[in-house]
Design a protein around this motif. Structure first.
Motif, PDB file in Angstrom:
ATOM      1  N   ILE A  88      11.604  -8.997   3.698  1.00  0.00           N
ATOM      2  CA  ILE A  88      11.288  -8.534   2.338  1.00  0.00           C
ATOM      3  C   ILE A  88      10.846  -9.698   1.466  1.00  0.00           C
ATOM      4  N   VAL A  89      11.568 -10.810   1.550  1.00  0.00           N
ATOM      5  CA  VAL A  89      11.219 -11.996   0.762  1.00  0.00           C
ATOM      6  C   VAL A  89       9.823 -12.492   1.136  1.00  0.00           C
ATOM      7  N   ALA A  90       9.507 -12.469   2.428  1.00  0.00           N
ATOM      8  CA  ALA A  90       8.185 -12.909   2.875  1.00  0.00           C
ATOM      9  C   ALA A  90       7.094 -11.984   2.351  1.00  0.00           C
ATOM     10  N   LEU A  91       7.355 -10.682   2.356  1.00  0.00           N
ATOM     11  CA  LEU A  91       6.374  -9.731   1.842  1.00  0.00           C
ATOM     12  C   LEU A  91       6.171  -9.919   0.345  1.00  0.00           C
ATOM     13  N   ARG A  92       7.267 -10.212  -0.377  1.00  0.00           N
ATOM     14  CA  ARG A  92       7.138 -10.505  -1.806  1.00  0.00           C
ATOM     15  C   ARG A  92       6.275 -11.746  -2.023  1.00  0.00           C
ATOM     16  N   ALA A  93       6.451 -12.748  -1.151  1.00  0.00           N
ATOM     17  CA  ALA A  93       5.676 -13.982  -1.269  1.00  0.00           C
ATOM     18  C   ALA A  93       4.191 -13.735  -1.031  1.00  0.00           C
ATOM     19  N   LEU A  94       3.862 -12.681  -0.293  1.00  0.00           N
ATOM     20  CA  LEU A  94       2.469 -12.306  -0.078  1.00  0.00           C
ATOM     21  C   LEU A  94       1.875 -11.606  -1.295  1.00  0.00           C
ATOM     22  N   GLY A  95       2.725 -11.304  -2.281  1.00  0.00           N
ATOM     23  CA  GLY A  95       2.237 -10.664  -3.493  1.00  0.00           C
ATOM     24  C   GLY A  95       2.337  -9.157  -3.480  1.00  0.00           C
ATOM     25  N   LEU A  96       3.180  -8.590  -2.634  1.00  0.00           N
ATOM     26  CA  LEU A  96       3.304  -7.134  -2.554  1.00  0.00           C
ATOM     27  C   LEU A  96       4.246  -6.613  -3.634  1.00  0.00           C
ATOM     28  N   SER A  97       3.904  -5.458  -4.186  1.00  0.00           N
ATOM     29  CA  SER A  97       4.807  -4.784  -5.111  1.00  0.00           C
ATOM     30  C   SER A  97       5.941  -4.149  -4.319  1.00  0.00           C
ATOM     31  N   LEU A  98       6.982  -3.724  -5.027  1.00  0.00           N
ATOM     32  CA  LEU A  98       8.102  -3.076  -4.341  1.00  0.00           C
ATOM     33  C   LEU A  98       7.641  -1.790  -3.656  1.00  0.00           C
ATOM     34  N   ALA A  99       6.747  -1.048  -4.307  1.00  0.00           N
ATOM     35  CA  ALA A  99       6.244   0.179  -3.692  1.00  0.00           C
ATOM     36  C   ALA A  99       5.463  -0.144  -2.423  1.00  0.00           C
ATOM     37  N   GLN A 100       4.657  -1.192  -2.454  1.00  0.00           N
ATOM     38  CA  GLN A 100       3.912  -1.590  -1.262  1.00  0.00           C
ATOM     39  C   GLN A 100       4.854  -2.016  -0.146  1.00  0.00           C
ATOM     40  N   ILE A 101       5.899  -2.758  -0.507  1.00  0.00           N
ATOM     41  CA  ILE A 101       6.870  -3.179   0.510  1.00  0.00           C
ATOM     42  C   ILE A 101       7.507  -1.965   1.154  1.00  0.00           C
ATOM     43  N   GLY A 102       7.849  -0.953   0.352  1.00  0.00           N
ATOM     44  CA  GLY A 102       8.433   0.257   0.896  1.00  0.00           C
ATOM     45  C   GLY A 102       7.520   0.909   1.919  1.00  0.00           C
ATOM     46  N   ARG A 103       6.216   0.940   1.626  1.00  0.00           N
ATOM     47  CA  ARG A 103       5.282   1.564   2.566  1.00  0.00           C
ATOM     48  C   ARG A 103       5.104   0.718   3.823  1.00  0.00           C
ATOM     49  N   VAL A 104       5.108  -0.612   3.665  1.00  0.00           N
ATOM     50  CA  VAL A 104       4.993  -1.481   4.839  1.00  0.00           C
ATOM     51  C   VAL A 104       6.226  -1.338   5.731  1.00  0.00           C
ATOM     52  N   LEU A 105       7.401  -1.316   5.111  1.00  0.00           N
ATOM     53  CA  LEU A 105       8.629  -1.160   5.901  1.00  0.00           C
ATOM     54  C   LEU A 105       8.665   0.184   6.612  1.00  0.00           C
ATOM     55  N   ALA A 106       7.988   1.174   6.037  1.00  0.00           N
ATOM     56  CA  ALA A 106       7.904   2.494   6.670  1.00  0.00           C
ATOM     57  C   ALA A 106       6.774   2.560   7.691  1.00  0.00           C
ATOM     58  N   ARG A 107       6.125   1.422   7.950  1.00  0.00           N
ATOM     59  CA  ARG A 107       5.059   1.311   8.949  1.00  0.00           C
ATOM     60  C   ARG A 107       3.835   2.122   8.577  1.00  0.00           C
ATOM     61  N   ASP A 108       3.477   2.097   7.283  1.00  0.00           N
ATOM     62  CA  ASP A 108       2.298   2.805   6.798  1.00  0.00           C
ATOM     63  C   ASP A 108       1.051   2.012   7.202  1.00  0.00           C
ATOM     64  N   GLU A 109       0.236   2.589   8.080  1.00  0.00           N
ATOM     65  CA  GLU A 109      -0.925   1.883   8.630  1.00  0.00           C
ATOM     66  C   GLU A 109      -1.958   1.555   7.555  1.00  0.00           C
ATOM     67  N   VAL A 110      -2.207   2.506   6.642  1.00  0.00           N
ATOM     68  CA  VAL A 110      -3.194   2.290   5.587  1.00  0.00           C
ATOM     69  C   VAL A 110      -2.758   1.137   4.676  1.00  0.00           C
ATOM     70  N   GLU A 111      -1.475   1.135   4.313  1.00  0.00           N
ATOM     71  CA  GLU A 111      -0.971   0.063   3.450  1.00  0.00           C
ATOM     72  C   GLU A 111      -1.044  -1.281   4.152  1.00  0.00           C
ATOM     73  N   MET A 112      -0.712  -1.310   5.438  1.00  0.00           N
ATOM     74  CA  MET A 112      -0.785  -2.575   6.175  1.00  0.00           C
ATOM     75  C   MET A 112      -2.210  -3.114   6.203  1.00  0.00           C
ATOM     76  N   ALA A 113      -3.194  -2.212   6.387  1.00  0.00           N
ATOM     77  CA  ALA A 113      -4.592  -2.646   6.389  1.00  0.00           C
ATOM     78  C   ALA A 113      -4.978  -3.212   5.035  1.00  0.00           C
ATOM     79  N   ARG A 114      -4.509  -2.588   3.959  1.00  0.00           N
ATOM     80  CA  ARG A 114      -4.808  -3.063   2.607  1.00  0.00           C
ATOM     81  C   ARG A 114      -4.176  -4.433   2.364  1.00  0.00           C
ATOM     82  N   VAL A 115      -2.945  -4.603   2.821  1.00  0.00           N
ATOM     83  CA  VAL A 115      -2.239  -5.878   2.645  1.00  0.00           C
ATOM     84  C   VAL A 115      -2.955  -6.998   3.393  1.00  0.00           C
TER      85      VAL A 115
END
Length: 347
Positions: A56-83
């Motif tokens: 989570i800390v690493a994802l925050r360091a990438l500049g992700l919002s909390l909502a984006q982190i939630g989608r990445v942790l849920a393995r959202d393919e579209v969000e991962m591509a955007r990130v």
């Protein structure tokens, strides 16, 4: 029990991860991190929780919002591509800057190889800095004309002081002295038409503001005219440096916290921001990074001073006493010092 099996208390886990206990609690509230409980009910972070928290800390360091982190942790393919696309763009920007610096170094080495000594100013230009020359001036009233010098401009600078300390006058003088700087005053809270007109005239600006606003809302903030006015000034091409009077005014606590997360996630190319504040949701002393600085204006009108965000550092206790929760800050909203023979007010 081996060290790999150890369970950490919230404060120990926060120190290990380089975040605040408040951040861990926020991750728990969002459902990203579920600590175990001791026999007495205290939170504890074992190997699995620490591993997830590091992610989570690493994802925050990438500049992700909390909502984006939630989608990445849920393995959202579209969000991962955007990130990944966003991170690639940031890396390409940094690579371009490094390539430019390498070209400068190569040119200077070629000169040196040809028997020509490079100018010292050319060597100095190799140092990364958004403030090539130190900024110095005589302090305005209520000081006694002492010389003030700002040697480095941080990505984010907080200007803090008690009522009547002169911090607004300092901010205005900094705006006059810093190159390509602009001052965003409290009129932004009533003159919302100006910000909206800028959006209507500049589609590219409107798109950047919409993206930033989405990030803030996803992080728990509330869409409002006050937020919009700040984002328009932040995302506009000019001024190159932004000085903001009482940045928390008009914002509730979740919006203040989301705004600060947004300011910290901006890339290295983003404009430096200097903001006046007395809110501990804006200036969380436990969350200060190396890209940030605190300018403190003492109550006795001694010259402003840089304060390190550590208990025991010179000025720390006086600085901390000026900060309060957004609820407490609201009690003194609009209170300013006024001196009839002076041209402007001082918060």
């Amino acid at each position: 029990m081996t060290s790999a099996d150890r369970h950490f208390s919230p404060s120990e886990a926060a120190d290990l991860l380089g975040v605040s206990v408040k951040a861990l609690r926020l991750y728990e509230e969002k459902g990203f991190l579920i600590p175990s409980r001791s026999a007495t009910g205290w939170r504890a972070y074992g190997p699995e929780q620490i591993s997830r928290a590091r992610e989570i800390v690493a994802l925050r360091a990438l500049g992700l919002s909390l909502a984006q982190i939630g989608r990445v942790l849920a393995r959202d393919e579209v969000e991962m591509a955007r990130v990944l696309a966003g991170h690639q763009a940031n890396l390409e920007t940094r690579i371009a800057a490094l390539m430019s610096a390498l070209s400068q170094v190569g040119a200077l080495r070629s000169e040196l190889g040809a028997g020509r000594l490079p100018a010292l100013s050319d060597l100095a230009d190799l140092a990364p800095s958004n403030l090539p020359e130190p900024v110095a001036f005589e302090l305005p009233w209520p000081w006694g004309g002492e010389r003030f010098e700002l040697k480095r401009l941080a990505k984010l600078t907080f200007i803090v002081g008690p009522l009547f300390s002169g911090k607004t006058r300092l901010a205005r003088r900094l705006t006059e002295t810093l190159p390509d700087a602009g001052f965003l005053g409290l009129e932004r809270l009533t003159d919302t038409a100006a910000a909206k007109a800028r959006l209507a005239d500049d589609p590219a600006l409107a798109a950047r503001v919409a993206e930033s606003l989405r990030w803030i809302v996803e992080d728990g903030g509330t869409e409002s005219d006050a937020v919009l006015a700040l984002l328009v000034a932040l995302e506009a091409a000019a001024p190159k440096i932004l000085v903001i009077d009482m940045i928390e005014d008009g914002l509730d606590q979740p919006s203040q916290e989301a705004l600060m997360a947004h300011l910290r996630r901006r890339g290295a190319e983003a404009k430096p921001v200097l903001c006046l504040t007395r809110s501990n949701a804006i200036l969380d002393l436990a969350a200060i990074t190396t890209d940030e600085a605190i300018l403190f204006c003492p109550a006795n009108h001694s010259p402003p001073m840089l304060v390190a965000p550590f208990p025991g550092a010179p000025g720390y206790e006086a600085l901390a006493s000026c900060l309060a929760s957004p609820d407490v800050r609201a009690r003194t909203a609009g209170v300013v010092a006024y001196r009839p023979d002076q041209a402007s007010q001082s918060a």
